[in-house]
Design a protein around this motif. Structure first.
Motif, PDB file in Angstrom:
ATOM      1  N   SER A  98      -8.280   2.334  -3.815  1.00  0.00           N
ATOM      2  CA  SER A  98      -8.536   3.592  -4.511  1.00  0.00           C
ATOM      3  C   SER A  98      -7.217   4.166  -5.024  1.00  0.00           C
ATOM      4  CB  SER A  98      -9.203   4.612  -3.589  1.00  0.00           C
ATOM      5  OG  SER A  98     -10.430   4.112  -3.104  1.00  0.00           O
ATOM      6  N   ASP A  99      -7.263   4.812  -6.189  1.00  0.00           N
ATOM      7  CA  ASP A  99      -6.060   5.430  -6.737  1.00  0.00           C
ATOM      8  C   ASP A  99      -5.563   6.530  -5.805  1.00  0.00           C
ATOM      9  OD1 ASP A  99      -6.429   3.744  -8.828  1.00  0.00           O
ATOM     10  OD2 ASP A  99      -6.775   5.289 -10.336  1.00  0.00           O
ATOM     11  N   VAL A 100      -4.252   6.586  -5.646  1.00  0.00           N
ATOM     12  CA  VAL A 100      -3.627   7.606  -4.801  1.00  0.00           C
ATOM     13  C   VAL A 100      -3.335   8.828  -5.669  1.00  0.00           C
ATOM     14  CG1 VAL A 100      -1.655   8.167  -3.344  1.00  0.00           C
ATOM     15  CG2 VAL A 100      -2.608   5.836  -3.339  1.00  0.00           C
ATOM     16  N   PRO A 101      -3.858  10.005  -5.336  1.00  0.00           N
ATOM     17  CA  PRO A 101      -3.622  11.205  -6.148  1.00  0.00           C
ATOM     18  C   PRO A 101      -2.127  11.513  -6.285  1.00  0.00           C
ATOM     19  CG  PRO A 101      -5.356  11.599  -4.537  1.00  0.00           C
ATOM     20  CD  PRO A 101      -4.739  10.282  -4.188  1.00  0.00           C
ATOM     21  N   ALA A 102      -1.716  11.773  -7.527  1.00  0.00           N
ATOM     22  CA  ALA A 102      -0.317  12.145  -7.826  1.00  0.00           C
ATOM     23  C   ALA A 102       0.678  11.156  -7.228  1.00  0.00           C
ATOM     24  CB  ALA A 102      -0.028  13.556  -7.331  1.00  0.00           C
ATOM     25  N   MET A 150       2.686   8.895  -8.547  1.00  0.00           N
ATOM     26  CA  MET A 150       3.993   8.812  -9.180  1.00  0.00           C
ATOM     27  C   MET A 150       4.918   9.926  -8.689  1.00  0.00           C
ATOM     28  SD  MET A 150       5.936   7.149 -11.456  1.00  0.00           S
ATOM     29  CE  MET A 150       5.104   6.404 -12.854  1.00  0.00           C
ATOM     30  N   GLN A 151       4.437  11.158  -8.716  1.00  0.00           N
ATOM     31  CA  GLN A 151       5.273  12.295  -8.299  1.00  0.00           C
ATOM     32  C   GLN A 151       5.630  12.206  -6.819  1.00  0.00           C
ATOM     33  OE1 GLN A 151       2.535  12.293 -10.049  1.00  0.00           O
ATOM     34  NE2 GLN A 151       2.494  13.902 -11.641  1.00  0.00           N
ATOM     35  N   ARG A 152       4.681  11.798  -6.009  1.00  0.00           N
ATOM     36  CA  ARG A 152       4.936  11.726  -4.566  1.00  0.00           C
ATOM     37  C   ARG A 152       5.913  10.601  -4.223  1.00  0.00           C
ATOM     38  NH1 ARG A 152      -1.183  11.752  -2.445  1.00  0.00           N
ATOM     39  NH2 ARG A 152      -0.207  11.607  -0.358  1.00  0.00           N
ATOM     40  N   LEU A 153       5.775   9.480  -4.887  1.00  0.00           N
ATOM     41  CA  LEU A 153       6.682   8.368  -4.630  1.00  0.00           C
ATOM     42  C   LEU A 153       8.101   8.674  -5.104  1.00  0.00           C
ATOM     43  CD1 LEU A 153       4.351   5.358  -5.517  1.00  0.00           C
ATOM     44  CD2 LEU A 153       5.386   5.801  -3.281  1.00  0.00           C
ATOM     45  N   ARG A 154       8.213   9.494  -6.145  1.00  0.00           N
ATOM     46  CA  ARG A 154       9.548   9.826  -6.664  1.00  0.00           C
ATOM     47  C   ARG A 154      10.345  10.709  -5.707  1.00  0.00           C
ATOM     48  NH1 ARG A 154       8.279  10.647 -13.124  1.00  0.00           N
ATOM     49  NH2 ARG A 154       8.803   8.493 -13.746  1.00  0.00           N
ATOM     50  N   THR A 155       9.709  11.289  -4.739  1.00  0.00           N
ATOM     51  CA  THR A 155      10.474  12.031  -3.731  1.00  0.00           C
ATOM     52  C   THR A 155      11.276  11.077  -2.849  1.00  0.00           C
ATOM     53  OG1 THR A 155       8.650  12.022  -2.130  1.00  0.00           O
ATOM     54  CG2 THR A 155       8.741  13.869  -3.686  1.00  0.00           C
ATOM     55  N   ILE A 156      10.854   9.802  -2.834  1.00  0.00           N
ATOM     56  CA  ILE A 156      11.567   8.767  -2.073  1.00  0.00           C
ATOM     57  C   ILE A 156      12.383   7.888  -3.014  1.00  0.00           C
ATOM     58  CG2 ILE A 156      11.325   6.763  -0.547  1.00  0.00           C
ATOM     59  CD1 ILE A 156       8.663   8.009   0.402  1.00  0.00           C
ATOM     60  N   TYR A 157      11.693   7.359  -4.048  1.00  0.00           N
ATOM     61  CA  TYR A 157      12.326   6.480  -5.028  1.00  0.00           C
ATOM     62  C   TYR A 157      12.594   7.308  -6.282  1.00  0.00           C
ATOM     63  CZ  TYR A 157      10.043   3.326  -1.735  1.00  0.00           C
ATOM     64  OH  TYR A 157       9.612   2.702  -0.583  1.00  0.00           O
ATOM     65  N   SER A 175       0.842  -1.196   0.000  1.00  0.00           N
ATOM     66  CA  SER A 175       0.000   0.000   0.000  1.00  0.00           C
ATOM     67  C   SER A 175       0.876   1.245   0.000  1.00  0.00           C
ATOM     68  CB  SER A 175      -0.908   0.008   1.235  1.00  0.00           C
ATOM     69  OG  SER A 175      -0.118   0.195   2.403  1.00  0.00           O
ATOM     70  N   TYR A 176       0.277   2.366  -0.364  1.00  0.00           N
ATOM     71  CA  TYR A 176       1.027   3.618  -0.377  1.00  0.00           C
ATOM     72  C   TYR A 176       1.583   3.916   1.019  1.00  0.00           C
ATOM     73  CZ  TYR A 176       2.069   8.575  -0.924  1.00  0.00           C
ATOM     74  OH  TYR A 176       2.710   9.794  -0.932  1.00  0.00           O
ATOM     75  N   GLU A 177       0.791   3.671   2.016  1.00  0.00           N
ATOM     76  CA  GLU A 177       1.231   3.924   3.389  1.00  0.00           C
ATOM     77  C   GLU A 177       2.434   3.060   3.757  1.00  0.00           C
ATOM     78  OE1 GLU A 177      -0.543   3.873   7.985  1.00  0.00           O
ATOM     79  OE2 GLU A 177      -1.866   3.480   6.269  1.00  0.00           O
ATOM     80  N   GLU A 178       2.398   1.789   3.351  1.00  0.00           N
ATOM     81  CA  GLU A 178       3.509   0.885   3.666  1.00  0.00           C
ATOM     82  C   GLU A 178       4.799   1.315   2.957  1.00  0.00           C
ATOM     83  OE1 GLU A 178       1.045  -3.304   4.312  1.00  0.00           O
ATOM     84  OE2 GLU A 178       1.655  -2.676   2.283  1.00  0.00           O
TER      85      GLU A 178
END
Length: 384
Positions: A306-310, A312-319, A279-282
């Motif tokens: 449910s789709d997580v808004p943005a 890709m961009q938010r995950l790229r701050t980590i990955y 999950s996004y939280e995990e």
């Protein structure tokens, strides 16, 4: 005689629009370091030097630098073109290259060229068999029955054997899909496995240095081997350990075949390919990602309903090098099942049975089995 066997450089490759040129430059330098350390008697390049038939200037320059460095180490190179390469472009300058002991297969003209080296046990003939299609062989062997890739390669190699010196050891460079090899998503495939080549056509060669399949593996025995690509070129290869093959060819044994030893030389890539799921939280919990290399290449599968808004961009701050984002939840599973049903409905009975046969038997149907299938389907049409 000690040989480095590598293939499928795919110089100029892009993965999800990310250029891998720096990764390729890095891995070639590591291979050069291994050449300086191990001092092989030759380097075998078994096709797909480039990723495209019209490679970029940067790709051509990188291969040129690699070959120049090998020549500077006085290490002979034997190379063939693969299905991704342009025969004419790859063979260009072959006459000049030979002066630097860089031997490249010419455009196929019905004859398999070979180069002979010697060691303390005698002569070794290296045969340069480029990627072949049945159509490219028929014009040079009009009397032969060539209906398949196996027929094409068998016809060419039978002609080659007629002029071969039986006292010499023989190494073949080839770029084909040999039946039984495990494929990855990054390789080009022909529908129905029609590009399969039976391993039996290579009988009599002391070592067959194969290219085309990206996973390192033997086919039947270590005498017929894919070195695999030196880098991972799809996320389906994420779990594979990439390497090149160090081949030691000894003297002929009582059975007429040379003694053989094959070892894998593994390298650490500049960036690893990693697949994450959760999950996004995990995946955004510090405890999860804090020990992961942030600059590696990532594929993330989110399990949120449910789709997580943005996302890709938010995950790229980590990955930072997140290349691919997918979802796996009830919605995507229902959609996938619907697509599978639609795909099955659109396929012919012959295609469906061919897939069923392959899944149950682990091989393709032979000519007789295909003939029986065709007869059965014709009878069914008549009865209907």
């Amino acid at each position: 005689m000690r040989l480095f066997h590598l293939s499928d450089l795919h110089l100029g490759k892009r993965l999800h629009e990310y250029s891998l040129l720096e990764d390729q430059r890095d891995i070639l330098e590591k291979i050069l370091q291994a050449v300086r350390q191990e001092r092989p008697d030759a380097v075998l390049l078994s096709g797909d030097l480039y990723d495209k038939t019209m490679p970029s200037a940067e790709s051509v320059q990188l291969l040129n630098l690699f070959l120049e460095a090998l020549a500077a180490e006085h290490c002979p190179v034997l190379a063939i073109y693969g299905n991704h390469d342009s025969p004419e472009r790859t063979a260009y300058g072959g006459g000049l290259f030979r002066k630097a002991r860089i031997y490249v297969s010419p455009v196929f003209d019905g004859i398999v060229r070979y180069v002979t080296f010697s060691d303390s046990f005698g002569a070794v003939d290296f045969y340069l068999l480029p990627f072949l299609k049945p159509a490219s062989v028929r014009s040079f062997f009009p009397e032969a029955e060539i209906e398949s890739y196996t027929d094409a390669v068998r016809t060419v190699l039978e002609a080659t054997r007629r002029t071969a010196d039986p006292t010499h050891r023989k190494v073949l460079l080839a770029h084909q899909f040999v039946t039984g090899a495990a494929r990855s998503d990054s390789e080009e495939t022909v529908v129905g496995g029609l590009d399969n080549v039976d391993a039996a056509v290579f009988e009599g060669f002391d070592y067959v240095a194969l290219g085309h399949i990206h996973k390192p593996q033997n086919i039947g025995s270590e005498r017929i081997r894919y070195s695999g690509s030196p880098l991972k070129y799809s996320f389906s290869e994420a779990a594979q350990e990439k390497s090149i093959s160090l081949v030691t060819l000894g003297e002929k044994q009582a059975d007429g075949m040379a003694a053989l030893k094959v070892e894998e030389l593994a390298f650490t890539p500049l960036h690893e390919l990693r697949c994450l799921r959760g999950s996004y939280e995990e995946l955004t919990a510090r405890s999860f990602y804090e020990d992961l290399p942030k600059e590696d290449y990532y594929r993330v599968t989110l399990t949120d309903e449910s789709d997580v808004p943005a996302a890709m961009q938010r995950l790229r701050t980590i990955y930072h090098n997140l290349m691919e984002l997918a979802y796996d939840n009830r919605r995507t599973k229902n959609s996938a099942e619907l697509e599978l049903r639609r795909a099955a409905d659109a396929r012919t009975p012959e295609e469906l049975f061919t897939d069923f046969f392959r899944s149950r038997n682990g091989r393709e149907m032979n000519a007789l089995e295909r003939e029986l299938l065709t007869e059965a389907l014709l009878r069914q049409e008549v009865e209907a």
